[in-house]
Design an enzyme around this catalytic site. Sequence first.
Site, PDB file in Angstrom:
ATOM      1  N   HIS B  83       0.843  -1.196   0.000  1.00 23.16           N
ATOM      2  CA  HIS B  83       0.000   0.000   0.000  1.00 23.16           C
ATOM      3  C   HIS B  83       0.879   1.246   0.000  1.00 23.16           C
ATOM      4  CE1 HIS B  83      -2.764   3.134   1.281  1.00 23.16           C
ATOM      5  NE2 HIS B  83      -2.002   3.351   2.333  1.00 23.16           N
ATOM      6  N   ASP B 112       6.227  21.556 -26.588  1.00 20.90           N
ATOM      7  CA  ASP B 112       6.210  20.194 -26.060  1.00 20.90           C
ATOM      8  C   ASP B 112       7.268  20.115 -24.983  1.00 20.90           C
ATOM      9  OD1 ASP B 112       6.016  17.416 -25.630  1.00 20.90           O
ATOM     10  OD2 ASP B 112       5.502  17.073 -27.726  1.00 20.90           O
ATOM     11  N   SER B 175      12.576   5.953 -14.068  1.00 21.62           N
ATOM     12  CA  SER B 175      11.500   6.728 -14.683  1.00 21.62           C
ATOM     13  C   SER B 175      11.448   8.140 -14.107  1.00 21.62           C
ATOM     14  CB  SER B 175      10.173   6.011 -14.462  1.00 21.62           C
ATOM     15  OG  SER B 175       9.101   6.888 -14.651  1.00 21.62           O
ATOM     16  N   SER B 176      11.557   8.251 -12.779  1.00 17.38           N
ATOM     17  CA  SER B 176      11.481   9.585 -12.172  1.00 17.38           C
ATOM     18  C   SER B 176      12.648  10.448 -12.612  1.00 17.38           C
ATOM     19  CB  SER B 176      11.526   9.514 -10.649  1.00 17.38           C
ATOM     20  OG  SER B 176      10.667   8.574 -10.168  1.00 17.38           O
ATOM     21  N   TYR B 263       8.938  15.873   0.484  1.00 18.55           N
ATOM     22  CA  TYR B 263       8.710  17.166  -0.155  1.00 18.55           C
ATOM     23  C   TYR B 263       8.481  17.023  -1.645  1.00 18.55           C
ATOM     24  CZ  TYR B 263       9.268  19.140   4.280  1.00 18.55           C
ATOM     25  OH  TYR B 263       9.040  19.429   5.580  1.00 18.55           O
TER      26      TYR B 263
HETATM   27  C1  HEM Z   1      -7.157   7.488   1.292  1.00 19.11           C
HETATM   28  C2  HEM Z   1      -7.249   6.352   1.804  1.00 19.11           C
HETATM   29  C3  HEM Z   1      -6.118   5.729   2.585  1.00 19.11           C
HETATM   30  C4  HEM Z   1      -6.296   4.913   3.628  1.00 19.11           C
HETATM   31  C5  HEM Z   1      -7.628   4.483   4.228  1.00 19.11           C
HETATM   32  C6  HEM Z   1      -4.999   4.519   4.101  1.00 19.11           C
HETATM   33  C7  HEM Z   1      -4.782   3.675   5.154  1.00 19.11           C
HETATM   34  C8  HEM Z   1      -3.547   3.246   5.583  1.00 19.11           C
HETATM   35  C9  HEM Z   1      -3.303   2.315   6.625  1.00 19.11           C
HETATM   36  C10 HEM Z   1      -4.379   1.640   7.468  1.00 19.11           C
HETATM   37  C11 HEM Z   1      -1.966   2.135   6.728  1.00 19.11           C
HETATM   38  C12 HEM Z   1      -1.247   1.182   7.636  1.00 19.11           C
HETATM   39  C13 HEM Z   1      -0.744   1.830   8.845  1.00 19.11           C
HETATM   40  C14 HEM Z   1       0.067   0.872   9.621  1.00 19.11           C
HETATM   41  O1  HEM Z   1      -0.459  -0.168  10.047  1.00 19.11           O
HETATM   42  O2  HEM Z   1       1.239   1.192   9.814  1.00 19.11           O
HETATM   43  C15 HEM Z   1      -1.356   2.986   5.782  1.00 19.11           C
HETATM   44  C16 HEM Z   1      -0.003   3.112   5.605  1.00 19.11           C
HETATM   45  C17 HEM Z   1       0.595   3.964   4.687  1.00 19.11           C
HETATM   46  N1  HEM Z   1      -0.055   4.784   3.780  1.00 19.11           N
HETATM   47 FE1  HEM Z   1      -2.046   4.940   3.554  1.00 19.11          FE
HETATM   48  N2  HEM Z   1      -4.054   5.114   3.340  1.00 19.11           N
HETATM   49  C18 HEM Z   1      -4.694   5.868   2.381  1.00 19.11           C
HETATM   50  C19 HEM Z   1      -4.103   6.648   1.406  1.00 19.11           C
HETATM   51  C20 HEM Z   1      -2.739   6.846   1.272  1.00 19.11           C
HETATM   52  C21 HEM Z   1      -2.135   7.722   0.306  1.00 19.11           C
HETATM   53  C22 HEM Z   1      -2.875   8.575  -0.731  1.00 19.11           C
HETATM   54  C23 HEM Z   1      -0.828   7.669   0.491  1.00 19.11           C
HETATM   55  C24 HEM Z   1       0.105   8.480  -0.352  1.00 19.11           C
HETATM   56  C25 HEM Z   1       1.348   8.435  -0.390  1.00 19.11           C
HETATM   57  C26 HEM Z   1      -0.563   6.732   1.580  1.00 19.11           C
HETATM   58  C27 HEM Z   1       0.677   6.390   2.082  1.00 19.11           C
HETATM   59  C28 HEM Z   1       0.907   5.468   3.075  1.00 19.11           C
HETATM   60  C29 HEM Z   1       2.213   5.069   3.539  1.00 19.11           C
HETATM   61  C30 HEM Z   1       3.559   5.581   3.020  1.00 19.11           C
HETATM   62  C31 HEM Z   1       2.016   4.123   4.536  1.00 19.11           C
HETATM   63  C32 HEM Z   1       3.092   3.438   5.348  1.00 19.11           C
HETATM   64  C33 HEM Z   1       3.291   2.052   4.893  1.00 19.11           C
HETATM   65  C34 HEM Z   1       4.240   1.377   5.808  1.00 19.11           C
HETATM   66  O3  HEM Z   1       3.996   1.376   7.024  1.00 19.11           O
HETATM   67  O4  HEM Z   1       5.235   0.855   5.303  1.00 19.11           O
HETATM   68  N3  HEM Z   1      -1.758   6.246   2.024  1.00 19.11           N
HETATM   69  N4  HEM Z   1      -2.342   3.646   5.073  1.00 19.11           N
END
Ligand code: HEM
Lengths: 171, 549
Positions: B83, B112, B175-176, B263
């Site tokens: 995720h 372009d 790619s980035s 950032y």
């Molecule tokens: C919008 C709905 C979203 C929900 C409901 C959601 C939910 C969650 C949940 C439940 C976790 C796990 C937390 C944990 O147990 O540590 C998580 C981790 C994370 N989310 Fe989201 N998230 C959403 C969107 C996003 C978006 C848009 C990003 C954009 C970058 C993002 C980035 C992350 C990152 C970086 C983690 C950490 C993963 C890790 O612990 O390795 N999330 N998110």
Amino acid sequence: MQSTLQQANRKLAIRMMVIACMMFGFGYVMVPFYDAFCQVLGIDRANSDFANTSAAVIRVEFDTNVDDGLAATLEALDPVLAAKPGGLLKARFRLVNKSDQPLKVRAVPSYAPARSAGLLQKLECFCFDALTLAPNEQRDVTVVLLVANELPAELGAATLSYTLHPELAPS
Amino acid sequence: MTTANDALHAPSHDHAHEEHHVSFVQRWFYATNHKDIGTLYLWFAFSMFITGGIMALCIRAELFQPGLQFWQPDFFNQLTTLHGVIMVFGAIMPAFTGLANWMLPLMIGAPDMAFARMNNWSFWLLPPAAALLMISFFVPGGAAAGGWTLYPPLSIQAGMGMDLAIFAIHLLGLSSIMGSINIVTTVLNIRAPGMTMLKMPLFGWTMLITAYLLIAVAPVLAGAVTMLLTDRHFDTHFFKAVGGGDPVLFQHIFWFFGHPEVYIMALPAFGIVSQIIPTFARKPLFGYVSMVYATCSIAILSFMVWGHHMFAVGMPASTQLFFMFLTMLIAVPTGVKVFNWIATMWQGSMTFETPMLFSIGFVCLFTVGGFSGLILAIAPVDTQMQDTYYVVAHFHYVLVAGALFSLFGATYYWLPKWTGYMYHEGRGQFHFWWSMIWFNVTFFPMHFLGLAGMPRRIPDYNMQFTDFNAMATVGAFCFGLGQIFFLFNVIHTIRGGVGKAPASPWEGANTLEWEVASPAPHHTWETPPSLEIVEKGLKAQGLLGDHHE
Ligand code: HEM
Ligand SMILES: [Cu+2]
């Protein structure tokens, strides 16, 4: 006109590719830099001893002394080891005879605190026997310790000290 | 105005005819046109957003109640890891690159991007990377499960899913870097005559600086994962303690990349709202030059604060203080920005169309995320909060209410330019309020969970956390539902929406992209915009004339 723009673009792109490559290298440069940095600042780093003794609860330090007037040196090659309950510890020492004569010596151990003697049992030790060193001989010797299965929580460190004495001929 | 538009339309019609001879495969797979590539990027990013979102819902479903309901802990960890990786590298970053591709040439008067063919490459590296990540769920041992930060020793001991993730990161990084080289070259070299650097739309500035950041740190991440790879298979000992390596070294290298990365996901959002707010406040952006300097100083400072992610790892107190104070220093330029946005709205003739709502939502919620960040910057507090749900709440306020909301705002703002049709305003506003409410229901309680000590990345929890977790899960599912609604909204607009859009549907919009027809013809600015058009826009933006600089 068009081609000068293309040239300028290409030049800029190449410059940025060079920066990207240098930054890739920079990641690797951090490795020796980090080593040096920690060493200079004396920051304790993880090392392989810690990895081998993941449940380390006691630090064992080795101390060495030599009798006055004895032309020999004794040096601990592993001055500090981490011990885990129930494990084995092996420490190495370097003995040197600095005289032109054969030398008969014996190392006498002592523990601090004294009760750690019961927790760190010698299975094998260069102190069990008298040692005869040839003139100018350098020899590496070892001690192997068996660590008790249960260590008292308040005992953080123990010191095992050896003092080298001349072995007197039995009279 | 009319003459300028006529001049633009004439050549574009010719090209439109040429397009009819191009097959679907040729147009999209061999795309070199910045608008086509931008479209590809945006659709790719959206599909990754849905993919990552489904994973988030799987996580939240498990966390609805204490105990293990759906997944084994190991699979739960795979879900959180992928995720995170997919949202960061698959959704947010490509979406910003897509926007830059679509809009930058239009906004700065370029025909372009500088390197059209490389542009095609930088996009087409993304789908294979995404495929590798998805395949990794089905290999022995499953996907990477060490968190998106890939810390050793977990990432060294993991199965081949980790190798696939590493290769995917290599591709995504490449790619980035290519995308960034394109953006920098375009912005620096092919602006319209009369548009000096300090007269460029702020979105151009933030994309330029973001691209520089990426060129500087994406290779560092590539190096870090390469070291992981060689530690795993080729007997190197960078991070393997058994051979004398140090896992903490990985954290230093990772966060040297990782903090600027944060950032990279925030600066483009700053640029977007700096375009939208002046439009709907019908006032020039307040403090344009200070916005530019603030962006630059945030970028520079972001290289010096990585240690704030490592307070709990153990570091000398003096080093902790250094990282703590520098981190807090970033609040200053960020504060300047928030102040300027509010000052722009101050006494403006504001209207609240959907893009403006998302931008105001952004300013409010990003500020909340910024304040919780300041709290985490306090070293002794962070050692308590590290790896709790407080951190999860903090970074979702920045990434969802920040990056994602700005992207929604941008989509509604430029949708008329992309499709030629107006979206349904009521539905857009519904999407905003729906997202706003359920976002807060999802993530605000996580602050409390974190303060009470609930750890992140763990599928089970103590009974006392049940209520807030149930609330967050309900919020997440509703939030997710709203995004399906967004998809229908966009498709409805593409199909004709509520009618044709004029070249400039927003009364207060003065940047160059609104000078071309809607939808933007396939080829634009083949002859650069005349000085007259450029200066007219600059004047309206307050960048030309008496009170400038
Ligand atoms: C919008 C709905 C979203 C929900 C409901 C959601 C939910 C969650 C949940 C439940 C976790 C796990 C937390 C944990 O147990 O540590 C998580 C981790 C994370 N989310 Fe989201 N998230 C959403 C969107 C996003 C978006 C848009 C990003 C954009 C970058 C993002 C980035 C992350 C990152 C970086 C983690 C950490 C993963 C890790 O612990 O390795 N999330 N998110
Ligand atoms: Cu950071």
